[in-house]
Design a protein around this motif. Structure first.
Motif, PDB file in Angstrom:
ATOM      1  N   ALA A 271       0.438  -1.112  -0.424  1.00  0.00           N
ATOM      2  CA  ALA A 271      -0.204  -0.053  -0.275  1.00  0.00           C
ATOM      3  C   ALA A 271       1.036   1.923  -0.066  1.00  0.00           C
ATOM      4  O   ALA A 271       0.617   2.551  -0.947  1.00  0.00           O
ATOM      5  N   VAL A 272       1.562   1.489   1.166  1.00  0.00           N
ATOM      6  CA  VAL A 272       2.664   2.578   0.588  1.00  0.00           C
ATOM      7  C   VAL A 272       3.317   2.929  -0.359  1.00  0.00           C
ATOM      8  O   VAL A 272       4.310   3.556  -1.195  1.00  0.00           O
ATOM      9  N   ALA A 273       3.799   0.979  -0.626  1.00  0.00           N
ATOM     10  CA  ALA A 273       5.288   1.619  -1.899  1.00  0.00           C
ATOM     11  C   ALA A 273       4.264   2.702  -3.237  1.00  0.00           C
ATOM     12  O   ALA A 273       4.949   2.239  -4.750  1.00  0.00           O
ATOM     13  N   ALA A 274       2.534   2.323  -3.107  1.00  0.00           N
ATOM     14  CA  ALA A 274       2.069   2.976  -4.734  1.00  0.00           C
ATOM     15  C   ALA A 274       2.190   4.894  -4.123  1.00  0.00           C
ATOM     16  O   ALA A 274       2.278   5.719  -5.399  1.00  0.00           O
ATOM     17  N   TYR A 275       3.016   4.874  -3.214  1.00  0.00           N
ATOM     18  CA  TYR A 275       3.381   6.646  -2.941  1.00  0.00           C
ATOM     19  C   TYR A 275       4.818   6.665  -2.763  1.00  0.00           C
ATOM     20  O   TYR A 275       5.076   7.567  -2.558  1.00  0.00           O
ATOM     21  N   MET A 288      -4.369   9.975   4.944  1.00  0.00           N
ATOM     22  CA  MET A 288      -4.469   7.476   4.554  1.00  0.00           C
ATOM     23  C   MET A 288      -3.296   7.148   4.954  1.00  0.00           C
ATOM     24  O   MET A 288      -2.960   6.004   5.659  1.00  0.00           O
ATOM     25  N   VAL A 289      -2.017   7.992   4.037  1.00  0.00           N
ATOM     26  CA  VAL A 289      -0.397   7.037   3.617  1.00  0.00           C
ATOM     27  C   VAL A 289       0.081   7.284   5.857  1.00  0.00           C
ATOM     28  O   VAL A 289       0.788   6.459   5.653  1.00  0.00           O
ATOM     29  N   GLU A 290      -0.425   8.504   5.346  1.00  0.00           N
ATOM     30  CA  GLU A 290       0.437   8.910   7.772  1.00  0.00           C
ATOM     31  C   GLU A 290      -0.001   7.253   7.754  1.00  0.00           C
ATOM     32  O   GLU A 290      -0.199   7.180   9.524  1.00  0.00           O
ATOM     33  N   GLU A 307      11.048  -9.407  10.997  1.00  0.00           N
ATOM     34  CA  GLU A 307      11.643 -10.364  10.409  1.00  0.00           C
ATOM     35  C   GLU A 307      10.992 -10.628   9.171  1.00  0.00           C
ATOM     36  O   GLU A 307      11.291 -10.384   7.969  1.00  0.00           O
ATOM     37  N   ARG A 308       9.405 -10.554   9.204  1.00  0.00           N
ATOM     38  CA  ARG A 308       8.692 -10.413   8.612  1.00  0.00           C
ATOM     39  C   ARG A 308       9.062  -9.264   7.036  1.00  0.00           C
ATOM     40  O   ARG A 308       8.786  -8.913   6.254  1.00  0.00           O
ATOM     41  N   PHE A 309       9.058  -7.143   8.142  1.00  0.00           N
ATOM     42  CA  PHE A 309       9.507  -6.487   7.183  1.00  0.00           C
ATOM     43  C   PHE A 309      10.796  -6.846   6.240  1.00  0.00           C
ATOM     44  O   PHE A 309      11.298  -6.275   5.114  1.00  0.00           O
ATOM     45  N   VAL A 310      11.893  -7.115   6.892  1.00  0.00           N
ATOM     46  CA  VAL A 310      13.278  -7.662   6.400  1.00  0.00           C
ATOM     47  C   VAL A 310      13.027  -8.647   4.533  1.00  0.00           C
ATOM     48  O   VAL A 310      13.733  -8.401   3.953  1.00  0.00           O
ATOM     49  N   LYS A 311      11.758  -9.769   4.894  1.00  0.00           N
ATOM     50  CA  LYS A 311      11.773 -10.848   4.127  1.00  0.00           C
ATOM     51  C   LYS A 311      11.299 -10.136   2.959  1.00  0.00           C
ATOM     52  O   LYS A 311      11.414 -10.994   2.138  1.00  0.00           O
ATOM     53  N   SER A 312      10.139  -8.800   3.416  1.00  0.00           N
ATOM     54  CA  SER A 312       9.894  -8.342   2.325  1.00  0.00           C
ATOM     55  C   SER A 312      10.111  -7.532   2.113  1.00  0.00           C
ATOM     56  O   SER A 312       9.428  -6.848   0.923  1.00  0.00           O
ATOM     57  N   GLU A 313      11.390  -7.230   1.909  1.00  0.00           N
ATOM     58  CA  GLU A 313      12.431  -6.614   1.017  1.00  0.00           C
ATOM     59  C   GLU A 313      11.697  -4.610   1.887  1.00  0.00           C
ATOM     60  O   GLU A 313      11.424  -3.412   0.606  1.00  0.00           O
ATOM     61  N   GLY A 314      11.350  -5.012   3.272  1.00  0.00           N
ATOM     62  CA  GLY A 314      10.979  -3.629   3.987  1.00  0.00           C
ATOM     63  C   GLY A 314      12.078  -2.361   3.312  1.00  0.00           C
ATOM     64  O   GLY A 314      11.984  -1.355   3.353  1.00  0.00           O
ATOM     65  N   VAL A 315      13.195  -2.657   4.353  1.00  0.00           N
ATOM     66  CA  VAL A 315      14.570  -1.570   4.268  1.00  0.00           C
ATOM     67  C   VAL A 315      14.721  -0.856   2.742  1.00  0.00           C
ATOM     68  O   VAL A 315      14.207  -0.234   2.455  1.00  0.00           O
ATOM     69  N   GLU A 316      14.627  -1.726   2.148  1.00  0.00           N
ATOM     70  CA  GLU A 316      14.481  -2.030   0.699  1.00  0.00           C
ATOM     71  C   GLU A 316      14.194  -0.840   0.429  1.00  0.00           C
ATOM     72  O   GLU A 316      14.588   0.276  -0.770  1.00  0.00           O
ATOM     73  N   LEU A 317      12.575  -0.933   0.207  1.00  0.00           N
ATOM     74  CA  LEU A 317      11.431  -0.074  -0.645  1.00  0.00           C
ATOM     75  C   LEU A 317      11.298   1.280   0.672  1.00  0.00           C
ATOM     76  O   LEU A 317      11.375   2.281   0.422  1.00  0.00           O
ATOM     77  N   MET A 318      11.839   1.338   2.360  1.00  0.00           N
ATOM     78  CA  MET A 318      12.338   2.074   2.582  1.00  0.00           C
ATOM     79  C   MET A 318      13.256   3.262   1.786  1.00  0.00           C
ATOM     80  O   MET A 318      13.285   4.798   2.389  1.00  0.00           O
ATOM     81  N   ILE A 319      14.427   2.642   1.582  1.00  0.00           N
ATOM     82  CA  ILE A 319      15.765   3.249   1.055  1.00  0.00           C
ATOM     83  C   ILE A 319      15.063   4.335  -0.091  1.00  0.00           C
ATOM     84  O   ILE A 319      15.085   5.272  -0.724  1.00  0.00           O
ATOM     85  N   ILE A 320      13.928   3.256  -0.552  1.00  0.00           N
ATOM     86  CA  ILE A 320      13.769   4.161  -2.589  1.00  0.00           C
ATOM     87  C   ILE A 320      12.798   4.994  -2.150  1.00  0.00           C
ATOM     88  O   ILE A 320      13.396   6.149  -2.708  1.00  0.00           O
ATOM     89  N   ILE A 321      11.866   5.073  -0.897  1.00  0.00           N
ATOM     90  CA  ILE A 321      11.088   6.590  -0.924  1.00  0.00           C
ATOM     91  C   ILE A 321      12.076   7.451   0.169  1.00  0.00           C
ATOM     92  O   ILE A 321      11.964   8.418  -0.785  1.00  0.00           O
ATOM     93  N   LYS A 325      12.542  11.182  -2.002  1.00  0.00           N
ATOM     94  CA  LYS A 325      12.242  12.696  -1.252  1.00  0.00           C
ATOM     95  C   LYS A 325      10.844  13.180  -1.600  1.00  0.00           C
ATOM     96  O   LYS A 325      10.932  14.547  -1.275  1.00  0.00           O
ATOM     97  N   LYS A 326      10.422  12.656  -1.418  1.00  0.00           N
ATOM     98  CA  LYS A 326       9.378  13.636  -1.687  1.00  0.00           C
ATOM     99  C   LYS A 326       7.953  13.136  -0.094  1.00  0.00           C
ATOM    100  O   LYS A 326       8.931  12.769   1.339  1.00  0.00           O
ATOM    101  N   LEU A 327       6.781  13.544   0.037  1.00  0.00           N
ATOM    102  CA  LEU A 327       5.989  13.594   1.564  1.00  0.00           C
ATOM    103  C   LEU A 327       6.937  12.405   2.343  1.00  0.00           C
ATOM    104  O   LEU A 327       6.940  12.668   3.398  1.00  0.00           O
ATOM    105  N   SER A 328       6.987  11.445   1.841  1.00  0.00           N
ATOM    106  CA  SER A 328       6.805  10.096   3.047  1.00  0.00           C
ATOM    107  C   SER A 328       7.804   9.585   3.328  1.00  0.00           C
ATOM    108  O   SER A 328       8.797   9.228   4.153  1.00  0.00           O
ATOM    109  N   TYR A 329       9.273  10.623   3.349  1.00  0.00           N
ATOM    110  CA  TYR A 329      10.514  10.399   3.630  1.00  0.00           C
ATOM    111  C   TYR A 329      10.658  10.377   4.763  1.00  0.00           C
ATOM    112  O   TYR A 329      11.288   9.377   5.442  1.00  0.00           O
ATOM    113  N   GLY A 330      10.025  11.112   5.830  1.00  0.00           N
ATOM    114  CA  GLY A 330      10.897  11.295   7.028  1.00  0.00           C
ATOM    115  C   GLY A 330       9.363   9.934   7.543  1.00  0.00           C
ATOM    116  O   GLY A 330      10.210   9.159   8.698  1.00  0.00           O
TER     117      GLY A 330
END
Length: 398
Positions: A271-275, A288-290, A307-321, A325-330
């Motif tokens: 859901a957050v990847a859309a932004y 909603m994004v907040e 652990e699920r976050f790391v396996k789902s490549e959540g770290v990589e997604l946060m780095i991409i966001i 440098k969009k609104l979701s940066y922070g």
């Protein structure tokens, strides 16, 4: 760690939906003539909107209840006698609709809620949530939302508790959530009923915080909320679903673990990847994004969800966001903070995927002062990322 307290957020007004004067749908008159609508039914419907308001006292309450119960019994009898002939029970349905609207006056006197409970009316009201006529169900949902509205219940804690306890005892939570499956956003009245359902559940939680876990134990609300987040198009009910999810997660470890087991971490990441490369188009979409990031941060409290976050490549997604440098940066930095706290594998993944290169500019003082202050306001927690990385590095060296 702090997560936004959603109880302090603005609750949207049901008037935002295009509804009739009652704030919900009403039974549509049946086409009983060869060429058009029966005018007598339209006239009766118009009169039903002009409900006289009586001064509330115990006598009035009893009168309202007896009249409602009588119309309910008449409707049940008519439907049983003529199950395949709607024209035979449409009148009783219109009269039942009127009585439900009259009960809304009870919201003006919450001190009489115990009387409503003692008269046994709560069981009758909740039984109508899954009424065969969706419009009657919509009426009742609107009634429940009115009776439990936070403005109505303010300074009436004891009567509110009595009413909510009675509603829960009569399976209101289960019936409300089950009913969501037959409501559609394509119909304005049903869309409003979805809002009123979520608002009623939120009201229950405000009166009795334990409902946050109870509703997740007894119903499939979490599953329904996740399904709403998967819908690509933004709408106000998707926004409200994200807010309810954040409320359910913010103070319940059990709910955090339960949602993690339902693949909730991956669903919210999608859901957050859309932004990741675009900003929300409106303040409501921004809220909603907040909410989504608040839910994600709550989910990242239990170790198994990290652990699920790391396996789902959540770290990589946060780095991409962060790179975009969009609104979701922070918010992305905040999510990384929760993921890496007391979980070295997340710190290691962050370093391995060159997260330091992305994060360090957040701490640099090479920006103009005004821009730097604005950025720091957005990232807030960034220094904790450095702390997590240093902790991980010390562990690696031992």
């Amino acid at each position: 760690m702090e997560v936004v307290n959603h109880n302090s957020k603005r609750k949207r007004n049901a008037d935002e939906y295009e509804q009739d004067g009652y704030g919900g749908g009403r039974p549509a008159p049946l086409d009983t003539t060869d060429g058009g609508i029966d005018l007598s039914l339209l006239e009766a419907l118009e009169k039903s909107q002009q409900v006289a308001v009586e001064a509330l006292d115990q006598k009035t309450v009893k009168k309202l209840v007896l009249s409602f119960e009588r119309r309910l019994k008449e409707n049940i009898a008519a439907r049983l006698k003529y199950p395949d002939q709607p024209d035979k029970f449409v009148d009783s349905e219109m009269e039942l609709h009127d009585e439900i609207q009259k009960l809304k006056v009870m919201a003006g006197g919450p001190e009489f809620y115990p009387d409503l409970v003692n008269l046994g009316t709560v069981a009758s009201i909740t039984s109508l949530i899954n009424h065969e006529n969706t419009d009657i169900s919509i009426d009742v949902i609107g009634l429940l939302q009115d009776l439990t509205d936070e403005d109505v219940l303010e300074d009436n804690d004891e009567p509110a508790q009595v009413l909510v306890d009675a509603l829960i005892e009569n399976n209101a939570l289960e019936l409300l959530v089950q009913n969501l499956s037959r409501l559609s956003d394509t119909d304005p009245d049903e869309s409003a009923a979805i809002y009123n359902t979520l608002a009623t559940i939120e009201n229950f939680i405000e009166v009795k915080p334990s409902v946050a876990e109870l509703v997740c134990e007894r119903t499939k609300l979490m599953k329904w909320l996740l399904s709403r987040l998967k819908v690509k198009e933004f709408d106000s009910n998707k926004q409200y679903a994200s807010e309810i999810l954040a409320i359910l997660l913010q103070s319940s470890t059990a709910n955090q673990k339960r949602l993690g087991q339902m693949n909730g971490v991956d669903t919210i990441l999608q859901a957050v990847a859309a932004y990741k490369s675009k900003d929300p188009k409106s303040p409501d979409e921004e809220e909603m994004v907040e909410n989504l990031f608040d839910s994600l941060c709550c989910l990242l409290m239990p170790l198994e969800n990290k652990e699920r976050f790391v396996k789902s490549e959540g770290v990589e997604l946060m780095i991409i966001i962060m790179n975009q440098k969009k609104l979701s940066y922070g918010s992305a930095i905040r999510a990384l903070d929760f993921a890496m706290t007391n979980y070295p594998p997340a710190c290691e993944r962050f370093v391995d995927v060159m997260g330091l290169k992305t994060a360090f500019p957040a701490f640099m003082a090479s920006f103009e002062q005004k821009e730097q202050e604005a950025l720091q306001g957005r990232i807030g927690r960034a220094p904790r990322i450095t702390h997590c990385i240093i902790t991980w590095w010390n562990i690696k060296r031992v």
